[in-house]
Design a protein around this motif. Structure first.
Motif, PDB file in Angstrom:
ATOM      1  N   TYR A   1      21.873 -28.178  -7.308  1.00 21.05           N
ATOM      2  CA  TYR A   1      22.545 -28.302  -6.013  1.00 21.05           C
ATOM      3  C   TYR A   1      22.762 -29.762  -5.672  1.00 21.05           C
ATOM      4  CZ  TYR A   1      18.757 -30.323  -3.275  1.00 21.05           C
ATOM      5  OH  TYR A   1      17.853 -31.196  -2.756  1.00 21.05           O
TER       6      TYR A   1
ATOM      7  N   ALA B   1      24.037 -20.655  -0.710  1.00 24.33           N
ATOM      8  CA  ALA B   1      23.032 -19.997  -1.557  1.00 24.33           C
ATOM      9  C   ALA B   1      21.622 -20.271  -1.027  1.00 24.33           C
ATOM     10  CB  ALA B   1      23.169 -20.506  -2.997  1.00 24.33           C
TER      11      ALA B   1
ATOM     12  N   TYR C   1      26.663 -18.496 -11.973  1.00 23.38           N
ATOM     13  CA  TYR C   1      27.572 -19.235 -11.118  1.00 23.38           C
ATOM     14  C   TYR C   1      28.763 -18.320 -10.893  1.00 23.38           C
ATOM     15  CZ  TYR C   1      29.107 -20.223 -15.877  1.00 23.38           C
ATOM     16  OH  TYR C   1      29.463 -20.092 -17.203  1.00 23.38           O
TER      17      TYR C   1
ATOM     18  N   PHE D   1      28.733 -24.970  -0.734  1.00 16.03           N
ATOM     19  CA  PHE D   1      28.528 -23.772  -1.555  1.00 16.03           C
ATOM     20  C   PHE D   1      27.042 -23.615  -1.898  1.00 16.03           C
ATOM     21  CE2 PHE D   1      32.870 -25.270  -2.489  1.00 16.03           C
ATOM     22  CZ  PHE D   1      33.578 -24.162  -2.077  1.00 16.03           C
TER      23      PHE D   1
ATOM     24  N   SER E   1      28.877 -19.675  -6.501  1.00 16.08           N
ATOM     25  CA  SER E   1      28.028 -19.342  -5.357  1.00 16.08           C
ATOM     26  C   SER E   1      28.118 -17.864  -4.986  1.00 16.08           C
ATOM     27  CB  SER E   1      28.379 -20.217  -4.151  1.00 16.08           C
ATOM     28  OG  SER E   1      29.666 -19.920  -3.654  1.00 16.08           O
TER      29      SER E   1
END
Ligand SMILES: N[C@@H](CCC(=O)N[C@@H](CS)C(=O)NCC(=O)O)C(=O)O
Length: 198
Positions: free
Chosen positions: A6, A16, A64, A12, A66
């Protein structure tokens, strides 16, 4: 323990992280900063697109983007938590997420144009095209703010508005007073929103 690649400013990744917190999964996910611009960062081996967020599972496989990560976290928590099961609510929440994510995509494209090109090289037409998506998206959300429940549409919308506040000085607020009130309420009810501020 899963690992979430991250960056603090990524809307995004914030989505999560908020979902993980709301579903009580945050202590099962280590957060690890990633730099998509750094060719030496392992992010590109984990996700060929070199984008964040990317979630590395315990078996080493990667999830992947998000939306898939959110879907996975919701499933892990038993399903139907932030992605409602009832069809009308489900597809409204998912469409609102798509709208909010699209606002983020347009905002990021403007940001990249501004940080990677000197003023004379910037395309005013390109920026205007992206700004139109943001403005129309904000107008649609102002006309019909997300549902009161903490579903993925509401969470994604808060992350998009938070990103506009962070990078563009919150100019959207003047055009969308009802949405601004909605965001204040979301922030009050959702401590994870403040905890994940970039
Ligand atoms: N559709 C993707 C978008 C992810 C995205 O654009 N992330 C940005 C950071 S906020 C990124 O990694 N940009 C680097 C790049 O595109 O190379 C998602 O929902 O995860």
């Amino acid at each position: 323990m899963s690992i979430l690649r991250y960056s603090p400013a990524s809307p995004f990744a914030r989505k999560a992280r908020i979902v993980a917190a709301l579903l009580g999964l945050a202590d099962r996910i280590e957060i690890s900063p990633a730099d998509p611009a750094d060719p030496a960062d392992t992010l590109r081996e984990q996700n060929p697109l070199g984008k964040i967020p990317t979630l590395i599972l315990e078996d080493g496989s990667a999830l992947y983007d998000s939306r898939v990560i959110v879907e996975y976290l919701d499933w892990l928590a038993g399903g139907g938590k932030v992605i409602p099961l009832e069809p009308a609510r489900r597809f409204r929440a998912l469409t609102t997420q798509a709208l909010a994510d699209g606002i983020c995509d347009a905002a990021l494209l403007i940001r990249f144009e501004e940080i990677t090109r000197a003023e004379p090289q910037r395309s005013a037409k390109w920026i205007e095209l992206q700004q139109g998506k943001i403005d129309r998206g904000i107008a649609a959300l102002e006309a019909a703010p997300p549902s009161a429940s903490l579903d993925i549409g509401a969470i994604a919308t808060a992350c998009a508005l938070g990103y506009l506040d962070l990078r563009f000085g919150g100019g959207w607020r003047a055009a969308a007073p009802k949405l601004a009130v909605w965001l204040d309420g979301f922030a009050r009810e959702t401590p994870a929103f403040g905890d994940t501020r970039g």
